[in-house]
Design an enzyme around this catalytic site. Structure first.
Site, PDB file in Angstrom:
ATOM      1  N   VAL A   1     -29.150  12.044  -4.889  1.00  0.00           N
ATOM      2  CA  VAL A   1     -29.800  13.232  -5.473  1.00  0.00           C
ATOM      3  C   VAL A   1     -29.821  13.112  -7.003  1.00  0.00           C
ATOM      4  O   VAL A   1     -30.815  13.456  -7.652  1.00  0.00           O
ATOM      5  CB  VAL A   1     -29.073  14.536  -5.030  1.00  0.00           C
ATOM      6  CG1 VAL A   1     -29.570  15.728  -5.829  1.00  0.00           C
ATOM      7  CG2 VAL A   1     -29.267  14.775  -3.535  1.00  0.00           C
TER       8      VAL A   1
ATOM      9  N   GLU B   1      -4.097   6.160   5.907  1.00  0.00           N
ATOM     10  CA  GLU B   1      -3.565   6.990   7.005  1.00  0.00           C
ATOM     11  C   GLU B   1      -4.146   6.568   8.356  1.00  0.00           C
ATOM     12  O   GLU B   1      -4.331   7.384   9.249  1.00  0.00           O
ATOM     13  CB  GLU B   1      -3.811   8.476   6.744  1.00  0.00           C
ATOM     14  CG  GLU B   1      -2.996   8.990   5.587  1.00  0.00           C
ATOM     15  CD  GLU B   1      -2.060  10.123   5.937  1.00  0.00           C
ATOM     16  OE1 GLU B   1      -2.036  10.558   7.102  1.00  0.00           O
ATOM     17  OE2 GLU B   1      -1.332  10.558   5.039  1.00  0.00           O
TER      18      GLU B   1
ATOM     19  N   THR C   1      -2.468  14.786  18.585  1.00  0.00           N
ATOM     20  CA  THR C   1      -2.945  13.500  18.065  1.00  0.00           C
ATOM     21  C   THR C   1      -4.474  13.407  18.095  1.00  0.00           C
ATOM     22  O   THR C   1      -5.096  12.926  17.146  1.00  0.00           O
ATOM     23  CB  THR C   1      -2.337  12.366  18.924  1.00  0.00           C
ATOM     24  OG1 THR C   1      -0.927  12.564  18.958  1.00  0.00           O
ATOM     25  CG2 THR C   1      -2.648  11.008  18.371  1.00  0.00           C
TER      26      THR C   1
ATOM     27  N   ARG D   1     -32.690  19.773 -12.358  1.00  0.00           N
ATOM     28  CA  ARG D   1     -33.462  18.571 -12.662  1.00  0.00           C
ATOM     29  C   ARG D   1     -34.952  18.801 -12.380  1.00  0.00           C
ATOM     30  O   ARG D   1     -35.331  19.138 -11.254  1.00  0.00           O
ATOM     31  CB  ARG D   1     -32.924  17.423 -11.804  1.00  0.00           C
ATOM     32  CG  ARG D   1     -33.742  16.154 -11.843  1.00  0.00           C
ATOM     33  CD  ARG D   1     -33.578  15.422 -13.142  1.00  0.00           C
ATOM     34  NE  ARG D   1     -34.220  14.116 -13.082  1.00  0.00           N
ATOM     35  CZ  ARG D   1     -34.513  13.402 -14.154  1.00  0.00           C
ATOM     36  NH1 ARG D   1     -34.241  13.864 -15.357  1.00  0.00           N
ATOM     37  NH2 ARG D   1     -35.075  12.228 -14.024  1.00  0.00           N
TER      38      ARG D   1
ATOM     39  N   TRP E   1       0.821  -1.224   0.000  1.00  0.00           N
ATOM     40  CA  TRP E   1       0.000   0.000   0.000  1.00  0.00           C
ATOM     41  C   TRP E   1       0.850   1.266   0.000  1.00  0.00           C
ATOM     42  O   TRP E   1       0.514   2.221   0.692  1.00  0.00           O
ATOM     43  CB  TRP E   1      -0.940   0.062   1.219  1.00  0.00           C
ATOM     44  CG  TRP E   1      -1.633  -1.190   1.605  1.00  0.00           C
ATOM     45  CD1 TRP E   1      -1.600  -1.809   2.821  1.00  0.00           C
ATOM     46  CD2 TRP E   1      -2.525  -1.977   0.794  1.00  0.00           C
ATOM     47  NE1 TRP E   1      -2.381  -2.924   2.823  1.00  0.00           N
ATOM     48  CE2 TRP E   1      -2.959  -3.061   1.594  1.00  0.00           C
ATOM     49  CE3 TRP E   1      -2.974  -1.892  -0.521  1.00  0.00           C
ATOM     50  CZ2 TRP E   1      -3.824  -4.037   1.124  1.00  0.00           C
ATOM     51  CZ3 TRP E   1      -3.836  -2.877  -0.983  1.00  0.00           C
ATOM     52  CH2 TRP E   1      -4.254  -3.917  -0.169  1.00  0.00           C
TER      53      TRP E   1
HETATM   54  N1  CAA Z   1       3.550  10.738  18.383  1.00  0.00           N
HETATM   55  C1  CAA Z   1       4.695  10.304  18.970  1.00  0.00           C
HETATM   56  N2  CAA Z   1       4.811   9.095  19.545  1.00  0.00           N
HETATM   57  C2  CAA Z   1       3.739   8.287  19.526  1.00  0.00           C
HETATM   58  C3  CAA Z   1       2.511   8.671  18.937  1.00  0.00           C
HETATM   59  C4  CAA Z   1       2.444   9.962  18.358  1.00  0.00           C
HETATM   60  N3  CAA Z   1       1.325  10.388  17.773  1.00  0.00           N
HETATM   61  N4  CAA Z   1       1.630   7.659  19.065  1.00  0.00           N
HETATM   62  C5  CAA Z   1       2.269   6.674  19.725  1.00  0.00           C
HETATM   63  N5  CAA Z   1       3.539   7.054  19.996  1.00  0.00           N
HETATM   64  C6  CAA Z   1       4.541   6.294  20.746  1.00  0.00           C
HETATM   65  C7  CAA Z   1       3.967   5.907  22.091  1.00  0.00           C
HETATM   66  O1  CAA Z   1       4.143   6.943  23.038  1.00  0.00           O
HETATM   67  C8  CAA Z   1       4.759   4.677  22.435  1.00  0.00           C
HETATM   68  O2  CAA Z   1       6.044   5.037  22.914  1.00  0.00           O
HETATM   69  P1  CAA Z   1       6.471   4.749  24.436  1.00  0.00           P
HETATM   70  O3  CAA Z   1       6.341   3.263  24.610  1.00  0.00           O
HETATM   71  O4  CAA Z   1       7.876   5.261  24.519  1.00  0.00           O
HETATM   72  O5  CAA Z   1       5.506   5.499  25.284  1.00  0.00           O
HETATM   73  C9  CAA Z   1       4.986   4.025  21.082  1.00  0.00           C
HETATM   74  O6  CAA Z   1       4.826   5.061  20.112  1.00  0.00           O
HETATM   75  C10 CAA Z   1       4.009   2.908  20.819  1.00  0.00           C
HETATM   76  O7  CAA Z   1       2.696   3.447  20.874  1.00  0.00           O
HETATM   77  P2  CAA Z   1       1.424   2.562  21.210  1.00  0.00           P
HETATM   78  O8  CAA Z   1       1.691   1.749  22.469  1.00  0.00           O
HETATM   79  O9  CAA Z   1       0.236   3.450  21.210  1.00  0.00           O
HETATM   80  O10 CAA Z   1       1.416   1.536  19.974  1.00  0.00           O
HETATM   81  P3  CAA Z   1       0.341   0.503  19.485  1.00  0.00           P
HETATM   82  O11 CAA Z   1       1.024  -0.682  18.952  1.00  0.00           O
HETATM   83  O12 CAA Z   1      -0.703   0.318  20.548  1.00  0.00           O
HETATM   84  O13 CAA Z   1      -0.280   1.221  18.174  1.00  0.00           O
HETATM   85  C11 CAA Z   1      -1.758   2.581  16.870  1.00  0.00           C
HETATM   86  C12 CAA Z   1      -0.894   2.403  18.145  1.00  0.00           C
HETATM   87  C13 CAA Z   1      -2.486   3.887  17.108  1.00  0.00           C
HETATM   88  C14 CAA Z   1      -2.769   1.471  16.675  1.00  0.00           C
HETATM   89  C15 CAA Z   1      -0.832   2.712  15.645  1.00  0.00           C
HETATM   90  O14 CAA Z   1      -0.246   1.446  15.343  1.00  0.00           O
HETATM   91  C16 CAA Z   1      -1.537   3.230  14.402  1.00  0.00           C
HETATM   92  O15 CAA Z   1      -1.717   4.445  14.259  1.00  0.00           O
HETATM   93  N6  CAA Z   1      -1.932   2.306  13.496  1.00  0.00           N
HETATM   94  C17 CAA Z   1      -2.424   2.708  12.178  1.00  0.00           C
HETATM   95  C18 CAA Z   1      -1.259   2.802  11.216  1.00  0.00           C
HETATM   96  C19 CAA Z   1      -1.529   3.751  10.110  1.00  0.00           C
HETATM   97  O16 CAA Z   1      -2.027   4.856  10.298  1.00  0.00           O
HETATM   98  N7  CAA Z   1      -1.147   3.344   8.923  1.00  0.00           N
HETATM   99  C20 CAA Z   1      -1.323   4.161   7.779  1.00  0.00           C
HETATM  100  C21 CAA Z   1      -0.087   4.168   6.974  1.00  0.00           C
HETATM  101  S1  CAA Z   1       0.112   5.637   6.053  1.00  0.00           S
HETATM  102  C22 CAA Z   1      -0.823   5.479   4.692  1.00  0.00           C
HETATM  103  O17 CAA Z   1      -1.900   4.990   4.680  1.00  0.00           O
HETATM  104  C23 CAA Z   1      -0.129   6.088   3.565  1.00  0.00           C
HETATM  105  C24 CAA Z   1      -0.831   6.264   2.300  1.00  0.00           C
HETATM  106  O18 CAA Z   1      -0.553   5.574   1.369  1.00  0.00           O
HETATM  107  C25 CAA Z   1      -1.701   7.427   2.130  1.00  0.00           C
END
Ligand code: CAA
Length: 388
Positions: free
Chosen positions: A339, A365, A315, A269, A157
């Site tokens: 519509v 995302e 966030t 329309r 992706w």
């Molecule tokens: N900023 C900085 N650090 C962050 C953060 C943020 N927004 N969110 C989490 N972290 C840090 C946490 O603080 C944690 O660090 P510490 O252990 O030091 O405290 C670490 O990252 C792990 O965080 P989590 O424990 O929250 O991790 P998790 O495994 O529970 O996952 C999740 C969290 C929100 C589910 C994350 O995996 C997620 O966002 N998943 C979705 C992925 C995604 O968005 N993919 C899209 C790819 S981009 C795309 O689609 C591109 C395209 O083509 C358009």
């Protein structure tokens, strides 16, 4: 309707420029790139020529440093004309912001000026076949061997992976450590051992290429590592905190286009001897659509302004803006097809494309389920864990 009273002169100027450009030079190609699943070459060229790729890059690196709200204003206008082109446009900061936020001075100087001019295209590669929502579970490995890391594995992706010159790739130096093993690398796409895989055939944004990437003993010099070992997950997430409002802006652009089309059609329309806009059933639909578009814009602008004010723990609002605007776009585009009735279901009119394009906004995302997870986690954490 005065929807721009709270924009600066500079923001209004860039929005108006993007609007004119999108309508004159992007919209004419939108149906064709969708139909033929081809890269929107001419549309991208128009954006590059107008300097719109420079918006998110600071002046010291050759950019115009206009910020996240300006980026969102432009993204909305482009997506209004062609969501595939809009996705390509936002793919540039998605791939490049990790360098700006986390790069060394040498990395910034090496890449940002060319990203600002559009001479170099960027991409971002986090997801894998087995790691979508669970991004910390990714399996592409990076093993240090002297002054190189050797990458092995496959990504999926990746928007623009087949056109990018540099890709921010997330791999792990220790899969057992999940998020804490993830490390970011700047991979130049002519590196031996790197290859582009299958191009997806998609429901919507069909002019925006989505590809797999493969790494087979791909040696990346240590100086191409972004941040420290184990810092990659934070790099990935902090980037999304900035680009999720911009993705919300893409959804907003699609929704605005659908609302505009539905409103115009309802006035023209004729049924039962009068325009269908005279019927309260249609009026109420249009009013609900307009409220969804308006609320999306407020949330997108709010989240983008937070970024521009230097607020980095955004966030909660970034996820809300992306989630709300994407769900709104899905509802508004579906209602726009309604519509238009039978005509809306045909490719004679653009609303069926808007509906197909809107769907991905709820998925990429971070799915809207993941956004809700993030929002509820933030909500509960801010509440301090107390009852009531
Ligand atoms: N900023 C900085 N650090 C962050 C953060 C943020 N927004 N969110 C989490 N972290 C840090 C946490 O603080 C944690 O660090 P510490 O252990 O030091 O405290 C670490 O990252 C792990 O965080 P989590 O424990 O929250 O991790 P998790 O495994 O529970 O996952 C999740 C969290 C929100 C589910 C994350 O995996 C997620 O966002 N998943 C979705 C992925 C995604 O968005 N993919 C899209 C790819 S981009 C795309 O689609 C591109 C395209 O083509 C358009």
């Amino acid at each position: 309707m005065n929807d721009a009273f709270d924009l600066t002169d500079e923001q209004r100027m860039i929005r108006d420029l993007a609007r004119k450009l999108a309508r004159d030079r992007v919209a004419p190609h939108a149906a064709h790139v969708d139909e033929t699943e081809t890269y929107p070459e001419e549309s991208i060229r128009a954006l590059v020529e107008a300097g719109l790729y420079a918006i998110w890059v600071p002046e010291e690196y050759g950019g115009s440093d206009m910020g996240c709200l300006a980026l969102s204003l432009v993204a909305e206008e482009i997506a209004w004309a062609c969501a595939a082109t809009g996705t390509q446009y936002v793919g540039q900061p998605l791939g490049g912001l990790p360098i700006l936020l986390w790069g060394t001075e040498a990395q910034k100087k090496k890449y940002l000026p060319r990203l600002a001019t559009g001479d170099l295209l960027a991409a971002y590669s986090l997801s894998e076949p087995g790691a979508g929502s669970d991004a910390a579970g990714l399996k592409t490995t990076a093993v240090r061997r002297g002054d190189h890391y050797v990458l092995n594995g496959s990504k999926q992706w990746c928007t623009n992976g087949d056109h990018a010159g540099v890709i921010t790739v997330f791999a792990t130096v220790d899969p057992s450590r999940r998020a804490k093993g993830i490390t970011a690398f700047l991979v130049e796409t002519d590196t031996p051992g790197f290859s582009v895989g299958k191009k997806e055939k998609k429901m919507g944004i069909r002019g925006s290429p989505t590809v797999a990437l493969h790494f087979s003993d791909c040696a990346i010099p240590v100086e191409q590592r972004l941040g420290a070992e184990g810092e990659g997950f934070k790099i990935a997430m902090s980037t999304l905190d900035i680009t999720r409002p911009a993705t919300g802006a893409l959804a907003l652009g699609i929704a605005q286009a659908a609302l505009d089309a539905a409103t115009g059609y309802a006035r023209e329309r004729q049924q039962f001897g009068q325009p269908i806009a005279a019927f309260q059933g249609i009026q109420f639909m249009l009013a609900d659509m307009a409220m969804l578009v308006h609320s999306s814009r407020l949330m997108v602008h709010h989240a983008a302004r937070q970024v521009d004010m230097g607020i980095r723990n955004n966030t909660y609002e970034a996820s809300m803006a992306k989630c709300w605007a994407a769900d709104a776009a899905m509802k508004v585009t579906t209602d726009a097809v309604q519509v238009f009735g039978g005509y809306g279901y045909t490719r004679e009119f653009p609303v069926e494309r808007f509906m197909r394009d809107a769907k991905i906004m709820q998925i990429f995302e971070g799915t809207n389920q993941i956004q809700r997870l993030v929002i509820s986690r933030e909500l509960l954490a801010r509440h301090g864990g107390g009852a009531g």
